[in-house]
Scaffold this motif. Structure first.
Motif, PDB file in Angstrom:
ATOM      1  N   ARG A  37      61.520  91.687  36.497  1.00  0.00           N
ATOM      2  CA  ARG A  37      60.755  92.784  35.899  1.00  0.00           C
ATOM      3  C   ARG A  37      60.399  92.466  34.446  1.00  0.00           C
ATOM      4  NH1 ARG A  37      62.616  99.154  35.133  1.00  0.00           N
ATOM      5  NH2 ARG A  37      60.679  99.836  34.151  1.00  0.00           N
ATOM      6  N   ALA A  65      63.870  94.802  40.613  1.00  0.00           N
ATOM      7  CA  ALA A  65      62.644  94.300  39.994  1.00  0.00           C
ATOM      8  C   ALA A  65      61.618  95.405  39.769  1.00  0.00           C
ATOM      9  CB  ALA A  65      62.030  93.191  40.845  1.00  0.00           C
ATOM     10  N   ARG A  67      59.160  96.935  41.420  1.00  0.00           N
ATOM     11  CA  ARG A  67      57.767  96.639  41.787  1.00  0.00           C
ATOM     12  C   ARG A  67      57.204  95.347  41.192  1.00  0.00           C
ATOM     13  NH1 ARG A  67      58.098 101.883  41.149  1.00  0.00           N
ATOM     14  NH2 ARG A  67      57.150 101.924  39.088  1.00  0.00           N
ATOM     15  N   ALA A  68      58.054  94.508  40.594  1.00  0.00           N
ATOM     16  CA  ALA A  68      57.558  93.182  40.192  1.00  0.00           C
ATOM     17  C   ALA A  68      57.604  92.272  41.425  1.00  0.00           C
ATOM     18  CB  ALA A  68      58.378  92.613  39.046  1.00  0.00           C
TER      19      ALA A  68
ATOM     20  N   PHE B 156      51.285  95.344  33.927  1.00  0.00           N
ATOM     21  CA  PHE B 156      52.661  95.662  34.333  1.00  0.00           C
ATOM     22  C   PHE B 156      53.393  96.163  33.100  1.00  0.00           C
ATOM     23  CE2 PHE B 156      56.954  95.115  35.912  1.00  0.00           C
ATOM     24  CZ  PHE B 156      56.830  95.388  37.262  1.00  0.00           C
ATOM     25  N   SER B 158      55.150  98.974  32.514  1.00  0.00           N
ATOM     26  CA  SER B 158      56.277  99.894  32.560  1.00  0.00           C
ATOM     27  C   SER B 158      57.580  99.189  32.217  1.00  0.00           C
ATOM     28  CB  SER B 158      56.373 100.508  33.955  1.00  0.00           C
ATOM     29  OG  SER B 158      57.670 100.998  34.186  1.00  0.00           O
ATOM     30  N   GLN B 163      65.282  98.144  27.697  1.00  0.00           N
ATOM     31  CA  GLN B 163      64.555  96.921  27.347  1.00  0.00           C
ATOM     32  C   GLN B 163      63.719  97.161  26.084  1.00  0.00           C
ATOM     33  OE1 GLN B 163      66.070  94.816  29.197  1.00  0.00           O
ATOM     34  NE2 GLN B 163      64.766  94.173  30.888  1.00  0.00           N
TER      35      GLN B 163
END
Lengths: 280, 280
Positions: A37, A65, A67-68, B156, B158, B163
């Motif tokens: 991710r 992940a 949705r990665a 990507f 999100s 993080q």
């Protein structure tokens, strides 16, 4: 509001070959997934795994992940670090401790600079990450060109693998897009005010304050005017904000505000930045 | 080997007041814990939570913090963002999408520069992070001085909250310690070779190659010598490495290597960098 509308083109512009990420003998599928991710967040897709403890594919990795899937679907598994780096021309080994190895040690920003330079020539590069518990052994580090380490607090230096991947990926993308952010202050929507409008607002405010004999004693007026003007200069007002402020002053002066054309009988209730306020 | 032995003093040297981290209505204790660990990695300790969904204290947060107990123990809980930022003088709101708000948008590196400048005057500052699902609302962003966003891949974008905390904390510490890393190449252990020793090695290598008539035809010798010398110049050899290379050449010449004093009858088996090799 649509998420990520109006993305600036520069933030999409990656003209260099991205590095791969190699995880050496990771134990937890969750860490592989979180690393995937983090890679996707910063535009990396080539994930290589050396001897994952719990095998591959991994449902836990896919779930973590978020949705990665494009990263997870393309994972390559290797049985040695040598095999995993075979096609690369430059490799950074990440380590959290100093070693008796004569190899330059770089920060993630310096490593990113090197790898984007090489990636600009379409050369294949990578970052090598060690095991959760004890990192890389010296033979594995020796396969790398240089070492990368993070400027952690030495008193609390133990970084999760996916977090280390994240910082390296972040620095890589920051360098690759030349510090472009997906969005900045939208200066089309918020054009800065022309100085003549700002000065007209100052004049308006000061004359309103003169009317209520705010500047007392009168010899203090010049300094107080400077103080007030500085406050608003520091705010770097936009066009719209100057109009709003003039509306505020007009309202406090008890001037009647113009009714909106489409709402002829609207009550004036506080300030609306979109009102056309009377010009003085 | 002791972990993190020989930490460089500069990497400990944080002379500025660190910012606090404010999490607005976090849903998952795990995220609070992972954020706390990320903070500890980069020397931040002041964690504030506004209305955590599952209450406080949280066992899940403590477990996810991986021994960042000093952060978890000092968490302060507030019932509004206003209350959480009340004692601060400068606040960054983090957001992943552009907004109709007239507020400067900065990268984490720019934000870190601003907050270390203010921290150098012992001013209290902070980063405000939104909910997992939909971030901060506009009223909450309006409480901040500026916006910080990350240079993510817009496709990507999100990012997990912890993080995002990690990247901001990383940039802050990097700035606060002026890019010092906990360790670099240890130049006491690995002093660079003096040029005279490098040249003596070149001479040794080339005379050994002359002996076996390596340079053929002879008119190619000057160019081939340059090629070889460049290879070793690029390696930025240390003292020890030059000695090791001279040992290699001597061994290939079939010279007898000097026995070690403490091991008078040791067999020569490959090259050991610590051997004292014959000087030619």
């Amino acid at each position: 509001m649509t998420r990520n509308a109006n993305i600036r083109d520069e933030a999409r512009q990656v003209d260099v070959r991205p590095p791969c990420i190699i995880l050496c003998e990771p134990q937890l599928g969750e860490n592989i997934g979180t690393a995937a991710r983090a890679m996707a967040n910063f535009g990396l897709t080539d994930l290589r795994i050396v001897n994952p403890r719990d095998g591959w594919p991994s449902d836990k990795a896919r779930a973590a992940a978020s949705r990665a899937d494009h990263v997870i679907d393309c994972v390559q598994v290797f049985d040695s670090v040598e095999a995993a780096v075979a096609d690369l021309t430059y490799v950074y080994a990440t380590t959290a401790r100093s070693r008796e190895i004569s190899k330059p040690v770089r920060g993630p920003d310096e490593a990113a600079l090197k790898l984007t330079e090489l990636g600009a020539s379409d050369l294949a590069t990578g970052y090598l990450f060690g095991r959760e518990r004890w990192g890389l052994n010296n033979d594995e580090v020796a396969l790398a060109d240089e070492i990368v380490t993070l400027p952690v607090d030495p008193e609390f230096a133990s970084l999760n693998i996916a977090q280390a991947v994240l910082v390296c990926a972040y620095e890589w993308r920051k360098t690759a897009v030349k510090d472009a952010l997906p969005f900045r202050l939208n200066e089309e929507l918020h054009p800065p005010a022309a100085k003549e409008d700002v000065v007209r607002f100052f004049d308006h405010l000061e004359s309103a304050l003169d009317t209520v004999t705010f500047f007392r004693p009168p010899e203090r007026r010049p300094n107080m005017v400077l103080t007030l003007r500085n406050i608003f200069q520091k705010a770097e007002l936009t066009d719209q904000e100057v109009r709003a402020l003039r509306g505020v002053v007009a309202a406090l002066e008890n001037r009647r505000t113009r009714p909106r054309p489409e709402e002829p009988r609207v009550k004036t209730k506080g300030v609306q930045a979109t009102n056309d306020q009377d010009e003085s």
